[in-house]
Design a protein around this motif. Structure first.
Motif, PDB file in Angstrom:
ATOM      1  N   GLY A 164       0.785  -1.225   0.000  1.00 40.88           N
ATOM      2  CA  GLY A 164       0.000   0.000   0.000  1.00 40.88           C
ATOM      3  C   GLY A 164       0.814   1.270   0.000  1.00 40.88           C
ATOM      4  N   LEU A 165       2.036   1.234  -0.537  1.00 42.04           N
ATOM      5  CA  LEU A 165       2.866   2.434  -0.607  1.00 42.04           C
ATOM      6  C   LEU A 165       2.522   3.237  -1.857  1.00 42.04           C
ATOM      7  CD1 LEU A 165       6.385   1.062   0.409  1.00 42.04           C
ATOM      8  CD2 LEU A 165       4.848   2.428   1.796  1.00 42.04           C
ATOM      9  N   MET A 166       2.462   4.549  -1.719  1.00 48.23           N
ATOM     10  CA  MET A 166       2.144   5.423  -2.830  1.00 48.23           C
ATOM     11  C   MET A 166       3.157   6.558  -2.883  1.00 48.23           C
ATOM     12  SD  MET A 166      -1.997   5.561  -2.402  1.00 48.23           S
ATOM     13  CE  MET A 166      -2.957   4.035  -2.527  1.00 48.23           C
ATOM     14  N   LEU A 167       3.398   7.064  -4.096  1.00 48.66           N
ATOM     15  CA  LEU A 167       4.356   8.145  -4.307  1.00 48.66           C
ATOM     16  C   LEU A 167       3.678   9.322  -4.987  1.00 48.66           C
ATOM     17  CD1 LEU A 167       7.250   5.977  -5.795  1.00 48.66           C
ATOM     18  CD2 LEU A 167       7.363   7.170  -3.597  1.00 48.66           C
ATOM     19  N   SER A 168       4.135  10.515  -4.669  1.00 52.30           N
ATOM     20  CA  SER A 168       3.663  11.712  -5.368  1.00 52.30           C
ATOM     21  C   SER A 168       4.844  12.644  -5.592  1.00 52.30           C
ATOM     22  CB  SER A 168       2.572  12.423  -4.559  1.00 52.30           C
ATOM     23  OG  SER A 168       3.069  12.819  -3.292  1.00 52.30           O
ATOM     24  N   GLY A 169       4.888  13.262  -6.776  1.00 50.53           N
ATOM     25  CA  GLY A 169       5.941  14.220  -7.111  1.00 50.53           C
ATOM     26  C   GLY A 169       5.302  15.552  -7.446  1.00 50.53           C
ATOM     27  N   SER A 170       5.951  16.637  -7.049  1.00 44.85           N
ATOM     28  CA  SER A 170       5.268  17.934  -7.094  1.00 44.85           C
ATOM     29  C   SER A 170       6.139  19.052  -7.651  1.00 44.85           C
ATOM     30  CB  SER A 170       4.825  18.296  -5.675  1.00 44.85           C
ATOM     31  OG  SER A 170       4.404  19.635  -5.575  1.00 44.85           O
ATOM     32  N   ALA A 171       5.452  20.128  -8.023  1.00 45.20           N
ATOM     33  CA  ALA A 171       6.141  21.355  -8.418  1.00 45.20           C
ATOM     34  C   ALA A 171       6.846  22.003  -7.229  1.00 45.20           C
ATOM     35  CB  ALA A 171       5.147  22.333  -9.039  1.00 45.20           C
ATOM     36  N   ASP A 172       6.616  21.502  -6.009  1.00 46.87           N
ATOM     37  CA  ASP A 172       7.369  22.029  -4.856  1.00 46.87           C
ATOM     38  C   ASP A 172       8.767  21.390  -4.755  1.00 46.87           C
ATOM     39  OD1 ASP A 172       7.003  19.497  -3.766  1.00 46.87           O
ATOM     40  OD2 ASP A 172       5.548  20.131  -2.248  1.00 46.87           O
ATOM     41  N   LYS A 173       9.146  20.605  -5.798  1.00 48.70           N
ATOM     42  CA  LYS A 173      10.476  19.998  -5.966  1.00 48.70           C
ATOM     43  C   LYS A 173      10.667  18.739  -5.125  1.00 48.70           C
ATOM     44  CE  LYS A 173      12.417  24.643  -6.550  1.00 48.70           C
ATOM     45  NZ  LYS A 173      13.447  25.586  -6.125  1.00 48.70           N
ATOM     46  N   THR A 174       9.637  18.305  -4.405  1.00 50.40           N
ATOM     47  CA  THR A 174       9.782  17.135  -3.542  1.00 50.40           C
ATOM     48  C   THR A 174       8.970  15.957  -4.048  1.00 50.40           C
ATOM     49  OG1 THR A 174       7.899  17.565  -2.065  1.00 50.40           O
ATOM     50  CG2 THR A 174       9.996  18.667  -1.543  1.00 50.40           C
ATOM     51  N   ILE A 175       9.354  14.781  -3.550  1.00 46.90           N
ATOM     52  CA  ILE A 175       8.592  13.549  -3.751  1.00 46.90           C
ATOM     53  C   ILE A 175       8.191  13.082  -2.362  1.00 46.90           C
ATOM     54  CG2 ILE A 175       8.682  11.167  -4.594  1.00 46.90           C
ATOM     55  CD1 ILE A 175      11.154  12.243  -6.317  1.00 46.90           C
ATOM     56  N   LYS A 176       6.957  12.617  -2.213  1.00 49.11           N
ATOM     57  CA  LYS A 176       6.514  12.121  -0.910  1.00 49.11           C
ATOM     58  C   LYS A 176       6.100  10.660  -1.028  1.00 49.11           C
ATOM     59  CE  LYS A 176       5.108  16.591   1.038  1.00 49.11           C
ATOM     60  NZ  LYS A 176       6.056  16.626   2.168  1.00 49.11           N
ATOM     61  N   LEU A 177       6.446   9.903   0.004  1.00 48.50           N
ATOM     62  CA  LEU A 177       6.048   8.497   0.114  1.00 48.50           C
ATOM     63  C   LEU A 177       4.922   8.415   1.128  1.00 48.50           C
ATOM     64  CD1 LEU A 177       6.737   5.432  -0.489  1.00 48.50           C
ATOM     65  CD2 LEU A 177       8.111   5.526   1.604  1.00 48.50           C
ATOM     66  N   TRP A 178       3.806   7.815   0.724  1.00 50.46           N
ATOM     67  CA  TRP A 178       2.622   7.732   1.577  1.00 50.46           C
ATOM     68  C   TRP A 178       2.336   6.281   1.922  1.00 50.46           C
ATOM     69  CZ3 TRP A 178       0.368  12.594   2.404  1.00 50.46           C
ATOM     70  CH2 TRP A 178       0.771  13.608   1.529  1.00 50.46           C
ATOM     71  N   LYS A 179       1.953   6.063   3.142  1.00 52.02           N
ATOM     72  CA  LYS A 179       1.497   4.734   3.558  1.00 52.02           C
ATOM     73  C   LYS A 179       0.211   4.897   4.339  1.00 52.02           C
ATOM     74  CE  LYS A 179       2.727   0.326   5.390  1.00 52.02           C
ATOM     75  NZ  LYS A 179       3.783  -0.599   5.786  1.00 52.02           N
ATOM     76  N   ALA A 180      -0.819   4.194   3.886  1.00 54.45           N
ATOM     77  CA  ALA A 180      -2.131   4.268   4.552  1.00 54.45           C
ATOM     78  C   ALA A 180      -2.576   5.713   4.732  1.00 54.45           C
ATOM     79  CB  ALA A 180      -2.091   3.538   5.893  1.00 54.45           C
ATOM     80  N   GLY A 181      -2.317   6.535   3.721  1.00 54.11           N
ATOM     81  CA  GLY A 181      -2.818   7.905   3.737  1.00 54.11           C
ATOM     82  C   GLY A 181      -1.963   8.906   4.482  1.00 54.11           C
ATOM     83  N   ARG A 182      -0.829   8.471   4.997  1.00 51.39           N
ATOM     84  CA  ARG A 182       0.019   9.369   5.794  1.00 51.39           C
ATOM     85  C   ARG A 182       1.381   9.505   5.119  1.00 51.39           C
ATOM     86  NH1 ARG A 182       0.319  10.603  11.366  1.00 51.39           N
ATOM     87  NH2 ARG A 182       2.410  11.011  12.143  1.00 51.39           N
ATOM     88  N   CYS A 183       1.923  10.698   5.109  1.00 48.00           N
ATOM     89  CA  CYS A 183       3.243  10.912   4.513  1.00 48.00           C
ATOM     90  C   CYS A 183       4.308  10.317   5.425  1.00 48.00           C
ATOM     91  CB  CYS A 183       3.512  12.394   4.293  1.00 48.00           C
ATOM     92  SG  CYS A 183       5.137  12.694   3.560  1.00 48.00           S
ATOM     93  N   GLU A 184       5.004   9.304   4.915  1.00 43.18           N
ATOM     94  CA  GLU A 184       6.031   8.622   5.704  1.00 43.18           C
ATOM     95  C   GLU A 184       7.416   9.226   5.485  1.00 43.18           C
ATOM     96  OE1 GLU A 184       5.722   5.455   7.644  1.00 43.18           O
ATOM     97  OE2 GLU A 184       3.743   6.357   7.743  1.00 43.18           O
ATOM     98  N   LYS A 185       7.627   9.810   4.301  1.00 39.57           N
ATOM     99  CA  LYS A 185       8.966  10.298   3.976  1.00 39.57           C
ATOM    100  C   LYS A 185       8.859  11.342   2.870  1.00 39.57           C
ATOM    101  CE  LYS A 185      11.973   7.049   4.156  1.00 39.57           C
ATOM    102  NZ  LYS A 185      12.607   7.401   5.442  1.00 39.57           N
ATOM    103  N   THR A 186       9.730  12.338   2.912  1.00 41.40           N
ATOM    104  CA  THR A 186       9.819  13.334   1.837  1.00 41.40           C
ATOM    105  C   THR A 186      11.212  13.261   1.241  1.00 41.40           C
ATOM    106  OG1 THR A 186       8.189  14.799   2.882  1.00 41.40           O
ATOM    107  CG2 THR A 186       9.658  15.779   1.260  1.00 41.40           C
TER     108      THR A 186
END
Length: 797
Positions: A164-186
């Motif tokens: 259930g890990l998800m990733l998002s990449g943004s114009a804020d220059k960061t990538i975030k790793l999400w687990k169960a709806g919570r940001c686990e790592k930037t």
């Protein structure tokens, strides 16, 4: 590199009237792919059997009222054995299509701005990213979760295969790793907008950026490699089936093929923006560009275009014009360029570019390793050196620069003329006004102007040293130093009153009630055939009390309290009578009075270092119907909630955190308390979830009980977003909670949430709950943990 064939054109498909913005290989039909465009359509293309090696349009889809920005395939299911096609658009919607009808099966609404990226996972889960700065998780036509944390548009999302890990990449220059709806790592390291993500395995992924770099990351946070070759924005990535080699496309008019960590081939296209790419099962590469044409490249000789078509493609490319101000070719000084004789010298790598002058013309050539020759890729126009002033004509005037800006994805790039003597902020402001764009882009456009008028070439800024992130002292959930628990006496050191030190409310005595141990009979056969654990819909409360010790501690602390906080003897007596009446030790005790309840509320605002006995009285008092109605009613309820949440701050005192959690649990015993907590669910559970990282078993048990009480209230209710939050909080808590009673209550909460609800079960599967809890199935001490876990795993099969 010689062991690989070079890719060559297979076919060109003039399939769309405007830019092709998204591509995805389909599961069915085999070898087909789907494209989406700014012309508001999606189209499915199937390979021809004819000798032209091309593709035919099998299906056209329309449902968006604005440009279509992205596409992904939802894997086949029993309901849709051919899979589904999901598209996102500038109308803020996601349309989901089957392959047999042109209109959407359904439309997902919820984003507040353009949906620019989509990814699908197991069990029909869909992840979307938007210019509204959020990502959303969808399942069965419903939004399950909204992932909030980015400060700019979310350009890229990806779902990792497991857990259930998800990733998002943004114009804020960061990538975030999400687990169960919570940001686990930037993940930080990119120096500009992150444009795409591509999953390599369960543990690795690629990212690409407007900073012209591609990065390879471990999900644990490390950037293990940075790849440079592109000379402008990189828009898309795709990974070959060997999970090592990959392709990329971008604003430098190129498709680049990466083998064994190096760019082994560069294919230039006669279009400025190569927006998207995908890889077909046979290894062929599909790219979409700003000229509305889809091009397919192959390394299989039997699928390559005819010699005539290959020559026509090369001729088209040679007629292209290249603006040196895009930075694709670096600074150009006509007087320094060699003549045509320079082309007699071979290149030293595939894709190497060489500029030559022919009279007053500048031509660009690219070395082809497979052909062993220089191929013309266009004429360089628009002046020579980037620094040369008044070199670009726009609307009849000369400018130092004319930028192409793609702020509003709603059409062709907009032109922004600029002179080095202009104010970049004023220029940006005027540009936004002229094009009717949101002022929120002011910083972005002004910074773009500043960055691109420094006269330097966009180049390979080397990553920072050993740690590309923040270095030491990074926060890792669960790794905090041991917070002091309830040692010998965690309060004042005297009086021996310890909140929650009564008998364990969860002692596993018998099977009739696994929470209180009541009804202590045991039958292995009964346990195997009957689920006595979930769904649990009656609230679990914290009942144990030692009134005399609580009052003794209250009086002792009052004696040493600052003068302005001292309680009068009358108030102390009033609180003692209230405590006795709510504990029900003597049925002759009168019901609590409004005055007593008001005094309790006032006393609960004592200084945080001495307030805990008052909170313990409140914990017991809210079980009483009159106190529950008075403190949790419409007028006062939100104040109570906010006060308890403030005491639950992660940096707060453990005793107060635990008693605030227990008070919330006990509020569920009354109608008014339940209504209050259901209305405040999102805030309460979010704050409570943060306490999972506090190393204290009493806090963990209270947290687990709170989630369980929420799950019980939601059982048989259709509120999927609320259930998604329960699943998320319980799942995350299980990562750090060690105490077996807390684990048990979290398992019951999960079981209660998914019981009799197919969609909740699907979401739990997609979050990887089964693999997360399987370790508890063999726990035999206490046996209820293993038994409950086995029943839950069975429910999620």
């Amino acid at each position: 590199m010689a062991s690989f064939n070079s890719y060559k054109l297979r076919c060109s498909i003039p399939g769309h009237e405007m830019d092709v913005r998204g591509l995805a290989a389909t599961v069915f039909p085999e070898g087909a792919f789907v494209s989406v465009s700014r012309d508001r359509t999606g189209r499915v293309w199937v390979p021809n059997s004819s000798s032209d090696k091309g593709f035919t349009e099998m299906h056209s889809m329309s449902g968006h009222s604005n440009f279509v920005s992205c596409v992904c395939i939802i894997a086949p299911s029993e309901t849709y054995p051919r899979g589904l096609v999901a598209t996102g658009g500038n109308d803020n919607n996601i349309c989901v299509f089957s392959l047999d009808r042109p209109q959407p099966l359904f439309t997902l609404k919820g984003h507040k701005n353009t949906v620019c990226t989509l990814s699908s996972g197991k069990f029909g889960t869909l992840l979307s990213g938007s210019w509204d700065t959020t990502a959303k998780v969808w399942l069965n036509e419903k939004c399950m979760m909204t992932l909030q944390g980015h400060t700019a548009a979310v350009w890229a999302v990806a779902i990792l295969p497991e857990q259930g890990l998800m990733l998002s990449g943004s114009a804020d220059k960061t990538i975030k790793l999400w687990k169960a709806g919570r940001c686990e790592k930037t993940f930080t390291g990119h120096e500009d907008c992150v444009r795409d993500l591509a999953v390599i395995s369960n543990t690795e992924f690629f990212s690409c950026s407007n900073d012209t770099s591609i990065r390879r990351w471990l999900v644990t946070g490390e950037c293990v490699q940075v790849y440079y070759s592109h000379t402008n924005f990189i828009y898309s990535l795709a990974v070959f089936p060997n999970s090592q080699d990959f392709i990329s496309t971008g604003e430098d008019r190129s498709l680049r093929i990466w083998r064994q960590g190096e760019c082994s081939q560069t294919i230039r296209l006669p279009a400025q923006s190569v927006w998207c790419c995908c890889i077909l099962p046979n290894g062929d590469i599909v790219v979409g560009a700003s000229d509305g044409i889809i091009r397919v490249f192959t390394e299989a000789e039997d699928r390559m275009a005819s010699a005539e078509d290959l020559q026509a493609f090369e001729d088209e490319l040679s007629k292209a014009t290249i603006d040196p101000k895009t930075g694709d070719l670096g600074d150009i000084k006509l007087e320094d360029l060699p003549g045509r004789e320079h082309l007699n010298e071979p290149g030293n790598r595939d894709g190497q570019t060489r500029l030559i002058k022919d009279g007053q013309k500048v031509e660009a050539y690219q070395w082809s390793v497979s052909d062993g020759r220089w191929m013309k890729i266009g004429d360089v126009v628009g002046g020579s050196n980037q620094q040369t002033s008044k070199s670009v004509m726009y609307e009849g005037k000369e400018y130092d620069y004319v930028f192409s800006i793609d702020v509003n994805e709603g059409g062709p790039s907009m032109k922004l003329p600029y002179n080095v003597t202009d104010d970049p902020w004023l220029t940006a402001h005027n540009f936004l006004q002229k094009n009717d764009l949101s002022p929120m882009f002011l910083d972005q456009v002004a910074n773009f102007i500043i960055e691109n008028t420094k006269g330097h070439v966009v180049g390979p800024a080397q990553p920072a040293g050993g740690d590309p992130f923040t270095g030491g002292a990074r926060y890792i959930p669960g790794s905090s130093s041991d917070t002091a628990g309830f040692g010998a006496d965690p309060f004042t050191g005297t009086g021996r009153y310890i909140p929650g030190s009564g008998p364990n409310p969860g002692a596993p005595v018998g099977v009739a009630d696994p929470f209180t141990g009541g009804g202590a009979y045991s039958s292995a056969a009964l346990r195997q055939t009957t689920n006595i654990y979930f769904p649990k819909t009656d609230g679990v409360t914290f009942e144990q009390a030692n009134s005399s010790q609580i009052i003794a501690k209250l009086k002792e602390l009052n004696g040493g309290a600052p003068q302005e906080h001292k309680l009068s003897e009358e108030v102390l007596e009033s609180l003692e009578r209230l405590l006795l009446s709510v504990c029900g030790l003597n049925s002759s005790e009168p019901a609590p009075t409004i005055q007593q309840i008001n005094l309790l509320w006032k006393a609960s605002h004592w200084p945080e270092d001495i307030v805990f006995p008052v909170l313990d009285i409140m914990r017991l008092a809210v079980r009483h119907p009159q106190v529950n109605e008075s403190l949790c009613g419409e007028a006062e309820g939100v104040q109570l909630c906010n006060h308890l949440l403030n005491l639950m701050r992660p940096e707060g005192r453990p005793a107060n955190q635990m008693l605030a959690l227990r008070t919330l649990c006990n509020c569920f015993s009354g109608r008014h308390g339940r209504a209050l907590l259901m209305a405040q669910r999102e805030t309460v559970l979010s704050r409570a979830a943060d306490l999972a990282t506090v190393c204290n078993k009493n806090i963990h048990i209270a947290l687990a009980t709170l989630v369980l009480n929420y799950a019980g209230c939601l059982h048989l209710q259709p509120d999927l977003e609320a259930k998604a939050q329960c699943l998320s909080v319980a799942s995350r808590a299980l990562e750090t909670v060690q105490d077996k009673e807390a684990v048990f209550r979290l398992l019951v909460a999960l079981g209660t949430t998914v019981a009799s609800d197919q969609t909740a079960q699907d979401l739990a599967r997609s979050l990887g709950v089964s693999s997360q809890i399987s370790k508890y199935s063999s726990v035999s001490d206490p046996s209820k943990v293993g038994e409950c876990c086995q029943l839950l795993l069975k429910e999620l099969q």
